[in-house]
Motif scaffolding. Structure first.
Motif, short mmCIF file in Angstrom:
data_model
loop_
_atom_site.label_atom_id
_atom_site.label_comp_id
_atom_site.label_asym_id
_atom_site.label_seq_id
_atom_site.Cartn_x
_atom_site.Cartn_y
_atom_site.Cartn_z
N TRP A 135 0.84 -1.21 0.00
CA TRP A 135 0.00 0.00 0.00
C TRP A 135 0.87 1.26 0.00
CZ3 TRP A 135 -4.40 1.72 -1.40
CH2 TRP A 135 -4.86 2.95 -0.95
N GLN A 136 1.91 1.27 0.82
CA GLN A 136 2.82 2.42 0.86
C GLN A 136 3.54 2.60 -0.47
OE1 GLN A 136 3.13 4.76 3.24
NE2 GLN A 136 1.41 3.74 4.24
N ALA A 137 3.90 1.50 -1.11
CA ALA A 137 4.56 1.59 -2.41
C ALA A 137 3.62 2.22 -3.44
CB ALA A 137 5.01 0.21 -2.87
N LEU A 138 2.37 1.79 -3.45
CA LEU A 138 1.40 2.33 -4.41
C LEU A 138 1.13 3.80 -4.14
CD1 LEU A 138 -0.67 2.03 -6.71
CD2 LEU A 138 -2.32 1.25 -4.98
N THR A 139 0.83 4.15 -2.89
CA THR A 139 0.51 5.55 -2.59
C THR A 139 1.73 6.45 -2.75
OG1 THR A 139 0.82 5.21 -0.20
CG2 THR A 139 -1.42 4.97 -1.07
N GLY A 140 2.90 5.94 -2.43
CA GLY A 140 4.12 6.73 -2.64
C GLY A 140 4.35 7.02 -4.11
N PHE A 141 4.15 6.02 -4.95
CA PHE A 141 4.30 6.20 -6.39
C PHE A 141 3.29 7.22 -6.90
CE2 PHE A 141 2.75 5.07 -10.63
CZ PHE A 141 3.91 5.18 -11.37
N LEU A 142 2.03 7.08 -6.49
CA LEU A 142 0.99 8.00 -6.94
C LEU A 142 1.27 9.43 -6.49
CD1 LEU A 142 -2.20 5.81 -6.39
CD2 LEU A 142 -1.07 6.36 -8.58
N GLU A 143 1.65 9.59 -5.24
CA GLU A 143 1.96 10.94 -4.74
C GLU A 143 3.13 11.56 -5.50
OE1 GLU A 143 2.61 10.60 -0.53
OE2 GLU A 143 0.52 10.09 -0.15
N THR A 144 4.16 10.78 -5.74
CA THR A 144 5.34 11.29 -6.44
C THR A 144 5.01 11.66 -7.87
OG1 THR A 144 6.81 10.00 -5.03
CG2 THR A 144 7.70 10.74 -7.14
N THR A 145 4.31 10.78 -8.59
CA THR A 145 4.02 11.07 -9.99
C THR A 145 3.01 12.21 -10.14
OG1 THR A 145 2.38 9.29 -10.08
CG2 THR A 145 4.61 8.77 -10.84
N LEU A 146 2.03 12.28 -9.24
CA LEU A 146 1.07 13.38 -9.32
C LEU A 146 1.73 14.71 -8.98
CD1 LEU A 146 -2.12 11.73 -7.84
CD2 LEU A 146 -1.67 12.33 -10.23
N THR A 147 2.59 14.72 -7.98
CA THR A 147 3.31 15.95 -7.63
C THR A 147 4.17 16.41 -8.80
OG1 THR A 147 3.32 15.42 -5.29
CG2 THR A 147 5.00 16.97 -6.05
N ALA A 148 4.85 15.47 -9.44
CA ALA A 148 5.68 15.81 -10.59
C ALA A 148 4.83 16.41 -11.71
CB ALA A 148 6.43 14.57 -11.09
N GLN A 149 3.66 15.84 -11.95
CA GLN A 149 2.81 16.35 -13.02
C GLN A 149 2.20 17.71 -12.68
OE1 GLN A 149 0.29 13.52 -15.18
NE2 GLN A 149 1.28 11.93 -13.98
N LEU A 150 1.99 17.96 -11.40
CA LEU A 150 1.44 19.25 -11.00
C LEU A 150 2.48 20.36 -10.97
CD1 LEU A 150 -0.94 18.05 -8.15
CD2 LEU A 150 -1.61 18.97 -10.38
N THR A 151 3.74 20.00 -10.82
CA THR A 151 4.79 21.00 -10.72
C THR A 151 5.57 21.19 -12.01
OG1 THR A 151 6.32 19.37 -9.80
CG2 THR A 151 5.07 20.71 -8.23
N ASP A 152 5.46 20.27 -12.94
CA ASP A 152 6.16 20.39 -14.22
C ASP A 152 5.11 20.41 -15.32
OD1 ASP A 152 7.51 20.07 -16.63
OD2 ASP A 152 8.97 18.67 -15.80
N PRO A 153 4.82 21.58 -15.91
CA PRO A 153 3.74 21.69 -16.88
C PRO A 153 3.94 20.84 -18.14
CG PRO A 153 4.90 23.80 -16.63
CD PRO A 153 5.50 22.84 -15.66
N SER A 154 5.14 20.37 -18.41
CA SER A 154 5.35 19.56 -19.61
C SER A 154 4.89 18.11 -19.41
CB SER A 154 6.81 19.58 -20.03
OG SER A 154 7.62 18.93 -19.06
#
Length: 83
Positions: A5-24
């Motif tokens: 569960w931590q692996a899944l949520t960590g991945f989702l948080e990281t990828t979503l944060t990256a997409q929200l902070t990098d407009p490309s």
């Protein structure tokens, strides 16, 4: 990460944060056609990893079976439509 569960949520948080902070990133992820081989490779890798992490969390009982009908192709448009 050992806990599925931590692996899944960590991945989702990281990828979503990256997409929200990098407009490309949302543009690359949402593109119907990937012109550059590297963007196709990255998108495929991320989708594959997300699927494996979701399957692992499901197998560990951390994700309900009903949730498994929601897959990356269903969630991706929601992530990219940030209007």
């Amino acid at each position: 990460m050992d806990d599925p569960w931590q692996a899944l949520t960590g991945f989702l948080e990281t990828t979503l944060t990256a997409q929200l902070t990098d407009p490309s990133l949302p543009l690359v992820r949402a593109a119907p056609v990937h012109v550059l081989p590297r963007t196709k490779e990255i998108t495929g890798t991320l989708d594959s990893l997300a699927g494996r992490l979701l399957d692992r969390a499901h197998a560990a009982g951390a994700v309900r079976t009903a949730t498994m009908s929601v897959n990356c192709s269903a969630v991706t448009p929601l992530v990219h439509d940030r209007r």
